[in-house]
Design a protein around this motif. Structure first.
Motif, PDB file in Angstrom:
ATOM      1  N   ARG A  40       8.331   0.211  -7.641  1.00 14.95           N
ATOM      2  CA  ARG A  40       7.394   0.172  -8.769  1.00 14.95           C
ATOM      3  C   ARG A  40       6.800  -1.218  -8.983  1.00 14.95           C
ATOM      4  O   ARG A  40       7.363  -2.217  -8.544  1.00 14.95           O
ATOM      5  CB  ARG A  40       8.097   0.634 -10.029  1.00 14.95           C
ATOM      6  CG  ARG A  40       8.572   2.077  -9.899  1.00 14.95           C
ATOM      7  CD  ARG A  40       8.891   2.689 -11.233  1.00 14.95           C
ATOM      8  NE  ARG A  40       9.207   4.102 -11.088  1.00 14.95           N
ATOM      9  CZ  ARG A  40       8.301   5.081 -11.134  1.00 14.95           C
ATOM     10  NH1 ARG A  40       7.040   4.806 -11.338  1.00 14.95           N
ATOM     11  NH2 ARG A  40       8.677   6.342 -10.996  1.00 14.95           N
ATOM     12  N   ALA A  53       3.866   3.527  -9.678  1.00 13.22           N
ATOM     13  CA  ALA A  53       4.599   3.711  -8.427  1.00 13.22           C
ATOM     14  C   ALA A  53       3.777   3.076  -7.314  1.00 13.22           C
ATOM     15  O   ALA A  53       2.627   3.450  -7.083  1.00 13.22           O
ATOM     16  CB  ALA A  53       4.826   5.185  -8.166  1.00 13.22           C
ATOM     17  N   ARG A  88       7.720  -6.602  -6.251  1.00 13.58           N
ATOM     18  CA  ARG A  88       7.795  -5.218  -6.716  1.00 13.58           C
ATOM     19  C   ARG A  88       9.228  -4.962  -7.165  1.00 13.58           C
ATOM     20  O   ARG A  88      10.110  -5.777  -6.941  1.00 13.58           O
ATOM     21  CB  ARG A  88       7.386  -4.253  -5.603  1.00 13.58           C
ATOM     22  CG  ARG A  88       5.997  -4.499  -5.056  1.00 13.58           C
ATOM     23  CD  ARG A  88       4.966  -4.400  -6.142  1.00 13.58           C
ATOM     24  NE  ARG A  88       3.607  -4.492  -5.587  1.00 13.58           N
ATOM     25  CZ  ARG A  88       2.542  -4.506  -6.302  1.00 13.58           C
ATOM     26  NH1 ARG A  88       2.606  -4.452  -7.608  1.00 13.58           N
ATOM     27  NH2 ARG A  88       1.360  -4.596  -5.740  1.00 13.58           N
ATOM     28  N   THR A 113      10.361   3.017 -15.480  1.00 10.34           N
ATOM     29  CA  THR A 113       9.983   4.243 -14.759  1.00 10.34           C
ATOM     30  C   THR A 113       8.556   4.661 -15.069  1.00 10.34           C
ATOM     31  O   THR A 113       7.992   5.479 -14.352  1.00 10.34           O
ATOM     32  CB  THR A 113      10.947   5.394 -15.098  1.00 10.34           C
ATOM     33  OG1 THR A 113      10.951   5.588 -16.515  1.00 10.34           O
ATOM     34  CG2 THR A 113      12.352   5.096 -14.609  1.00 10.34           C
ATOM     35  N   TRP A 157      13.127   7.086  -2.501  1.00 12.23           N
ATOM     36  CA  TRP A 157      13.093   6.348  -3.755  1.00 12.23           C
ATOM     37  C   TRP A 157      11.730   5.718  -3.958  1.00 12.23           C
ATOM     38  O   TRP A 157      10.927   5.637  -3.042  1.00 12.23           O
ATOM     39  CB  TRP A 157      14.204   5.302  -3.830  1.00 12.23           C
ATOM     40  CG  TRP A 157      14.338   4.385  -2.652  1.00 12.23           C
ATOM     41  CD1 TRP A 157      14.909   4.667  -1.438  1.00 12.23           C
ATOM     42  CD2 TRP A 157      13.907   3.025  -2.560  1.00 12.23           C
ATOM     43  NE1 TRP A 157      14.848   3.573  -0.619  1.00 12.23           N
ATOM     44  CE2 TRP A 157      14.247   2.553  -1.275  1.00 12.23           C
ATOM     45  CE3 TRP A 157      13.269   2.168  -3.446  1.00 12.23           C
ATOM     46  CZ2 TRP A 157      13.972   1.254  -0.851  1.00 12.23           C
ATOM     47  CZ3 TRP A 157      12.990   0.869  -3.025  1.00 12.23           C
ATOM     48  CH2 TRP A 157      13.351   0.436  -1.738  1.00 12.23           C
ATOM     49  N   THR A 158      11.486   5.271  -5.185  1.00 10.51           N
ATOM     50  CA  THR A 158      10.182   4.738  -5.561  1.00 10.51           C
ATOM     51  C   THR A 158      10.273   3.253  -5.857  1.00 10.51           C
ATOM     52  O   THR A 158      11.119   2.814  -6.623  1.00 10.51           O
ATOM     53  CB  THR A 158       9.654   5.472  -6.816  1.00 10.51           C
ATOM     54  OG1 THR A 158       9.617   6.871  -6.547  1.00 10.51           O
ATOM     55  CG2 THR A 158       8.268   4.993  -7.194  1.00 10.51           C
ATOM     56  N   LYS A 177       6.436   5.280  -2.148  1.00 17.68           N
ATOM     57  CA  LYS A 177       7.607   6.148  -1.987  1.00 17.68           C
ATOM     58  C   LYS A 177       8.285   5.708  -0.697  1.00 17.68           C
ATOM     59  O   LYS A 177       7.684   5.740   0.378  1.00 17.68           O
ATOM     60  CB  LYS A 177       7.208   7.620  -1.858  1.00 17.68           C
ATOM     61  CG  LYS A 177       6.732   8.226  -3.139  1.00 17.68           C
ATOM     62  CD  LYS A 177       7.901   8.602  -3.999  1.00 17.68           C
ATOM     63  CE  LYS A 177       7.414   9.399  -5.196  1.00 17.68           C
ATOM     64  NZ  LYS A 177       8.435   9.636  -6.147  1.00 17.68           N
TER      65      LYS A 177
END
Length: 126
Positions: A51, A60, A113, A56, A48-49, A63
């Motif tokens: 951010r 990013a 984040r 979205t 998953w990311t 990861k």
């Protein structure tokens, strides 16, 4: 700190090879493990990311690997209880899956984040 699943496996092995009654073996092992403060965080069974913002299209930052598949595989929450969920941009966890728009803040390198919270699980990570 030993991961809870690993701890269960070790206790199971101790009980299998030991002549000591199961409850005694488990209590001896658990009492020898140092007490640590519980840390809540996010992890998932797939990559998953994380951010920089609540969309979205936001940058990013990292990861994150699937749980147990590499480092890092879990990230602590911004608050002790993984609170602070906010509405943001919409996303889908899987192609064709349901749309969601809630995000939860995480702590990474001292900065707040964000994670699309319907795509990860939250719980004790340390």
């Amino acid at each position: 700190m030993m991961h809870p699943d690993l701890r269960k496996t070790v206790i199971r092995k101790i009980m299998q090879v030991s002549a000591i009654p199961c409850a005694l073996a488990a209590s001896l092992f658990l009492s020898a493990t140092p007490a640590q403060a519980a840390v809540s965080g996010a992890s998932a069974t797939t990559e998953w990311t994380m951010r920089a913002g609540t969309s979205t299209t936001s940058a990013a930052v990292l990861k994150v690997k699937a749980f147990g598949k590499g480092k890092p595989d879990r990230i602590p929450c911004w608050t002790d209880t993984c609170g602070g969920q906010v509405n943001g941009g919409s996303y889908r966890c899987t192609s064709g899956g349901a749309k969601h728009n809630t995000w939860t803040p995480l702590r990474w390198e001292g900065k707040k984040r964000w994670v699309a919270d319907q795509c990860v699980g939250f719980g004790r990570i340390a």
